[in-house]
Design a protein around this motif. Structure first.
Motif, PDB file in Angstrom:
ATOM      1  N   GLY A   2       7.676  -9.772  11.641  1.00  0.00           N
ATOM      2  CA  GLY A   2       8.780 -10.662  11.329  1.00  0.00           C
ATOM      3  C   GLY A   2       9.533 -11.073  12.569  1.00  0.00           C
ATOM      4  O   GLY A   2       9.107 -10.759  13.686  1.00  0.00           O
ATOM      5  N   PRO A   3      10.648 -11.789  12.412  1.00  0.00           N
ATOM      6  CA  PRO A   3      11.294 -12.089  11.130  1.00  0.00           C
ATOM      7  C   PRO A   3      10.675 -13.280  10.402  1.00  0.00           C
ATOM      8  O   PRO A   3      10.217 -14.231  11.019  1.00  0.00           O
ATOM      9  N   TYR A   4      10.676 -13.179   9.067  1.00  0.00           N
ATOM     10  CA  TYR A   4      10.278 -14.263   8.179  1.00  0.00           C
ATOM     11  C   TYR A   4      11.349 -14.374   7.111  1.00  0.00           C
ATOM     12  O   TYR A   4      11.471 -13.512   6.244  1.00  0.00           O
ATOM     13  N   ALA A   5      12.133 -15.446   7.192  1.00  0.00           N
ATOM     14  CA  ALA A   5      13.332 -15.546   6.366  1.00  0.00           C
ATOM     15  C   ALA A   5      13.000 -15.502   4.877  1.00  0.00           C
ATOM     16  O   ALA A   5      12.097 -16.193   4.409  1.00  0.00           O
ATOM     17  N   GLU A   6      13.717 -14.667   4.159  1.00  0.00           N
ATOM     18  CA  GLU A   6      13.570 -14.493   2.714  1.00  0.00           C
ATOM     19  C   GLU A   6      12.143 -14.114   2.325  1.00  0.00           C
ATOM     20  O   GLU A   6      11.527 -14.693   1.430  1.00  0.00           O
ATOM     21  N   ALA A   7      11.608 -13.106   3.009  1.00  0.00           N
ATOM     22  CA  ALA A   7      10.303 -12.557   2.635  1.00  0.00           C
ATOM     23  C   ALA A   7      10.362 -12.077   1.188  1.00  0.00           C
ATOM     24  O   ALA A   7      11.287 -11.361   0.805  1.00  0.00           O
ATOM     25  N   TYR A   8       9.370 -12.430   0.375  1.00  0.00           N
ATOM     26  CA  TYR A   8       9.457 -12.131  -1.064  1.00  0.00           C
ATOM     27  C   TYR A   8       8.181 -11.482  -1.612  1.00  0.00           C
ATOM     28  O   TYR A   8       8.203 -10.354  -2.095  1.00  0.00           O
ATOM     29  N   GLY A   9       7.053 -12.203  -1.602  1.00  0.00           N
ATOM     30  CA  GLY A   9       5.833 -11.697  -2.223  1.00  0.00           C
ATOM     31  C   GLY A   9       4.860 -11.153  -1.203  1.00  0.00           C
ATOM     32  O   GLY A   9       4.846 -11.580  -0.045  1.00  0.00           O
ATOM     33  N   VAL A  10       4.027 -10.195  -1.602  1.00  0.00           N
ATOM     34  CA  VAL A  10       2.969  -9.660  -0.760  1.00  0.00           C
ATOM     35  C   VAL A  10       1.714  -9.425  -1.606  1.00  0.00           C
ATOM     36  O   VAL A  10       1.813  -9.104  -2.786  1.00  0.00           O
ATOM     37  N   GLU A  11       0.558  -9.595  -0.974  1.00  0.00           N
ATOM     38  CA  GLU A  11      -0.713  -9.276  -1.623  1.00  0.00           C
ATOM     39  C   GLU A  11      -1.795  -9.132  -0.565  1.00  0.00           C
ATOM     40  O   GLU A  11      -1.809  -9.854   0.439  1.00  0.00           O
ATOM     41  N   PHE A  12      -2.716  -8.187  -0.800  1.00  0.00           N
ATOM     42  CA  PHE A  12      -3.852  -7.964   0.086  1.00  0.00           C
ATOM     43  C   PHE A  12      -5.045  -8.802  -0.362  1.00  0.00           C
ATOM     44  O   PHE A  12      -5.228  -9.059  -1.555  1.00  0.00           O
ATOM     45  N   SER A  13      -5.869  -9.181   0.604  1.00  0.00           N
ATOM     46  CA  SER A  13      -7.137  -9.835   0.286  1.00  0.00           C
ATOM     47  C   SER A  13      -8.054  -8.828  -0.405  1.00  0.00           C
ATOM     48  O   SER A  13      -7.874  -7.608  -0.281  1.00  0.00           O
ATOM     49  N   PRO A  14      -9.056  -9.297  -1.140  1.00  0.00           N
ATOM     50  CA  PRO A  14      -9.957  -8.373  -1.839  1.00  0.00           C
ATOM     51  C   PRO A  14     -10.634  -7.357  -0.925  1.00  0.00           C
ATOM     52  O   PRO A  14     -10.877  -6.222  -1.339  1.00  0.00           O
ATOM     53  N   ASP A  15     -10.946  -7.742   0.320  1.00  0.00           N
ATOM     54  CA  ASP A  15     -11.590  -6.801   1.237  1.00  0.00           C
ATOM     55  C   ASP A  15     -10.579  -5.970   2.029  1.00  0.00           C
ATOM     56  O   ASP A  15     -10.969  -5.132   2.843  1.00  0.00           O
ATOM     57  N   GLY A  16      -9.290  -6.181   1.792  1.00  0.00           N
ATOM     58  CA  GLY A  16      -8.254  -5.386   2.432  1.00  0.00           C
ATOM     59  C   GLY A  16      -7.981  -5.722   3.881  1.00  0.00           C
ATOM     60  O   GLY A  16      -7.150  -5.072   4.524  1.00  0.00           O
ATOM     61  N   SER A  17      -8.641  -6.744   4.414  1.00  0.00           N
ATOM     62  CA  SER A  17      -8.491  -7.055   5.836  1.00  0.00           C
ATOM     63  C   SER A  17      -7.279  -7.923   6.146  1.00  0.00           C
ATOM     64  O   SER A  17      -6.826  -7.975   7.289  1.00  0.00           O
ATOM     65  N   LYS A  18      -6.753  -8.626   5.136  1.00  0.00           N
ATOM     66  CA  LYS A  18      -5.646  -9.552   5.339  1.00  0.00           C
ATOM     67  C   LYS A  18      -4.493  -9.194   4.398  1.00  0.00           C
ATOM     68  O   LYS A  18      -4.708  -8.695   3.288  1.00  0.00           O
ATOM     69  N   LEU A  19      -3.295  -9.474   4.863  1.00  0.00           N
ATOM     70  CA  LEU A  19      -2.113  -9.389   4.013  1.00  0.00           C
ATOM     71  C   LEU A  19      -1.484 -10.767   3.957  1.00  0.00           C
ATOM     72  O   LEU A  19      -1.328 -11.426   4.988  1.00  0.00           O
ATOM     73  N   TYR A  20      -1.136 -11.193   2.752  1.00  0.00           N
ATOM     74  CA  TYR A  20      -0.462 -12.474   2.566  1.00  0.00           C
ATOM     75  C   TYR A  20       0.990 -12.223   2.150  1.00  0.00           C
ATOM     76  O   TYR A  20       1.293 -11.263   1.438  1.00  0.00           O
TER      77      TYR A  20
END
Length: 369
Positions: free
Chosen positions: A252-270
């Motif tokens: 960060g910083p990323y203003a007003e961070a809200y949602g998170v989810e991993f890719s199916p292979d676990g290599s990326k975070l969105y």
């Protein structure tokens, strides 16, 4: 040879049975919106009775047949009617992850609904019991609002224990840097949590409690969005045997961070962030989806939304990641979330909801590594 002949069909039956288990096929969320993934392609459901601004959860049989759903306040049965004693749960439709449903490891008829209050309010983390043998098999809530800990942030997630039966339920204490992990077993919900003091303090004005918590598909990592004033995403290691959280990494910083989810292979975070609408700096005033490569630590924006606000991210049974867009008749879709950078293919008007509208929430589920 004959022995192998009998073993092989049995093995095939086991594989087919495993593939037939589809407990995340049905989603109810937003303004009476819903989706079914039963055919492999998500199709809108128009029978939902629930309107919720943020958190929600859906329970099905392991074959994907609807049992009930909730916004953390009311529990609707499979006929889309409130359960007789299912109207006064102490979650909130305006809490990021207001409700999470965990099947009882010792019974096919009992479910636990965990709820978290909004903005660090005193109602805290509680659970209610749903018994599907009641009300002629439609289910009811014989026990409600059993307090575990207060106050907590708006974060709630769960993962299966390595023994294949028990479940860890995680929340985050408010005005603290402590995660609390409660083990759900055939004996019920543990009265005492495993506590891990790690990462950023969740504190400040009540709205700072906003932000999601998610497990990676293999259950070894955990990610959190920490809203104002921290404005960041954090990733941690998780031990599914002990319930301990460790090794915080911050982005960060990323203003007003809200949602998170991993890719199916676990290599990326969105992550989703809504920027700061009062800011004059374009780089922090945009509603956007960012991608974090967990190996290289590279962070890139992979999509922008025409919406003023976007919210939850949820990985679907089809391997795509869906993005909640406030008051919109479409969900955003990340088509290839394992792929690096903008090639992951974010589409803002990605999935039409059949005339219904999304809010900021999408249903969460127990992660099954």
């Amino acid at each position: 040879m004959n022995r192998l002949f009998f073993i092989f069909p049995a093995f095939l039956f086991f594989i087919q049975a495993a593939r037939a288990q589809r407990p995340t096929d049905l989603w109810y969320f937003g303004r009476q919106a819903g989706l079914s993934f039963a055919s492999g392609t998500p199709t809108p459901l128009l029978d939902g009775a629930m309107t919720t601004y943020e958190g929600c959860a859906t329970a099905t049989t392991r074959r994907g047949e609807l049992l009930f759903y909730t916004d953390g306040q009311t529990v609707w049965n499979r006929q889309h009617q409130p359960m007789p004693s299912g109207r006064h749960l102490m979650g909130s439709g305006s809490s990021t992850q207001s409700a999470l449903i965990v099947p009882d490891p010792g019974s096919g008829n009992i479910f636990y609904i965990f709820t978290v209050a909004p903005q660090g309010a005193p109602d805290g983390l509680r659970y209610s019991v749903v018994d599907m043998t009641r009300d002629n098999g439609l289910g009811d809530v014989p026990r409600a609002n059993l307090l575990l800990v207060t106050p907590v942030a708006e974060k709630l997630t769960a993962v299966r224990h390595p023994n294949g039966h028990d479940v860890w339920v995680l929340a985050h204490r408010w005005n603290s840097n402590a995660f609390v992990a409660y083990l759900v077993t055939a004996d019920g919900v543990a009265g005492k949590p495993v506590m891990s003091n790690v990462g950023s303090l969740n504190a400040g004005p009540g709205r700072n409690a906003i932000g999601a918590l998610k497990f990676s598909p293999d259950g070894t990592r955990l990610a959190a969005a920490i809203w104002r004033e921290s404005n960041r995403f954090e990733v941690y290691d998780f031990d599914r045997n002990t319930g301990k959280v460790s090794n915080a990494r911050s982005f960060g910083p990323y203003a007003e961070a809200y949602g998170v989810e991993f890719s199916p292979d676990g290599s990326k975070l969105y992550g989703t962030c809504n920027g700061n609408t009062m800011s004059k700096t374009p780089s922090v005033s945009e509603t956007q989806i960012i991608q974090i490569d967990l190996k290289t630590k590279a962070v890139v924006p992979v999509g922008h939304s025409s919406n003023h606000k976007i919210g939850a991210l949820q990985r679907g049974p089809d391997g795509k990641i869906y993005v909640a867009r406030e008051d919109n008749s479409f969900l955003g879709v990340i088509a290839s979330p394992n792929v690096s950078g903008p090639a992951c293919g974010y589409v803002d008007d990605g999935l039409k909801l059949g005339g219904r509208r999304s809010k900021l929430g999408l249903p969460g589920f127990v992660v099954e590594p």
